[in-house]
Design a protein around this motif. Structure first.
Motif, PDB file in Angstrom:
ATOM      1  N   GLU A  22      16.302  44.838  -7.141  1.00  0.00           N
ATOM      2  CA  GLU A  22      15.951  44.952  -8.558  1.00  0.00           C
ATOM      3  C   GLU A  22      16.943  45.851  -9.291  1.00  0.00           C
ATOM      4  O   GLU A  22      17.311  45.574 -10.436  1.00  0.00           O
ATOM      5  CB  GLU A  22      14.540  45.511  -8.710  1.00  0.00           C
ATOM      6  CG  GLU A  22      13.461  44.553  -8.257  1.00  0.00           C
ATOM      7  CD  GLU A  22      12.081  45.184  -8.246  1.00  0.00           C
ATOM      8  OE1 GLU A  22      11.124  44.453  -8.550  1.00  0.00           O
ATOM      9  OE2 GLU A  22      11.957  46.388  -7.949  1.00  0.00           O
ATOM     10  N   LEU A  25      20.130  43.826  -9.759  1.00  0.00           N
ATOM     11  CA  LEU A  25      19.916  42.769 -10.748  1.00  0.00           C
ATOM     12  C   LEU A  25      19.723  43.313 -12.162  1.00  0.00           C
ATOM     13  O   LEU A  25      19.836  42.574 -13.133  1.00  0.00           O
ATOM     14  CB  LEU A  25      18.697  41.927 -10.362  1.00  0.00           C
ATOM     15  CG  LEU A  25      18.885  41.021  -9.155  1.00  0.00           C
ATOM     16  CD1 LEU A  25      17.541  40.463  -8.711  1.00  0.00           C
ATOM     17  CD2 LEU A  25      19.860  39.903  -9.481  1.00  0.00           C
ATOM     18  N   SER A  27      16.851  44.629 -13.249  1.00  0.00           N
ATOM     19  CA  SER A  27      15.514  44.270 -13.726  1.00  0.00           C
ATOM     20  C   SER A  27      14.531  45.445 -13.755  1.00  0.00           C
ATOM     21  O   SER A  27      13.371  45.254 -14.094  1.00  0.00           O
ATOM     22  CB  SER A  27      14.939  43.131 -12.863  1.00  0.00           C
ATOM     23  OG  SER A  27      14.805  43.541 -11.521  1.00  0.00           O
ATOM     24  N   ASP A  29      13.043  49.043 -15.249  1.00  0.00           N
ATOM     25  CA  ASP A  29      13.047  49.756 -16.520  1.00  0.00           C
ATOM     26  C   ASP A  29      13.911  51.020 -16.352  1.00  0.00           C
ATOM     27  O   ASP A  29      14.345  51.350 -15.248  1.00  0.00           O
ATOM     28  CB  ASP A  29      11.629  50.085 -16.993  1.00  0.00           C
ATOM     29  CG  ASP A  29      10.858  50.997 -16.041  1.00  0.00           C
ATOM     30  OD1 ASP A  29      11.467  51.840 -15.360  1.00  0.00           O
ATOM     31  OD2 ASP A  29       9.627  50.878 -15.990  1.00  0.00           O
TER      32      ASP A  29
END
Length: 86
Positions: A22, A25, A27, A29
């Motif tokens: 994540e 990528l 993605s 926050d």
């Protein structure tokens, strides 16, 4: 519970490989991204996971055509930031 209403114990139990993916990528926050970045500076295993995901996902970058931003994008961003700060 933490400030955003989520349970810290749930975040702590997330698979570190998933967190690294994540992170690579983009993605996560901002808070989670900073948390993973901090972890990677002190945890060699997390830093290695991130490097592995970067290598695995890098070939996908060739599949994405480059995008040229609109010529007025910079001015529009500055205007939006100024209006938001008022």
């Amino acid at each position: 519970m933490i400030e955003d209403g989520s349970d810290l114990s749930i975040k702590a139990s997330v698979d570190p490989d998933l967190r690294a993916a994540e992170y690579v990528l983009g993605s996560l926050d901002a808070w989670d991204r900073a948390e993973v970045a901090r972890q990677a500076t002190t945890d060699a295993r997390m830093a290695d996971r991130i490097r592995v995901w970067e290598r695995w996902l890098a070939p996908l970058l060739d599949a994405i055509p480059p995008v040229v931003p609109r010529s007025n994008l910079h001015a529009a961003l500055l205007k939006a930031l100024f209006e938001r700060s008022e």
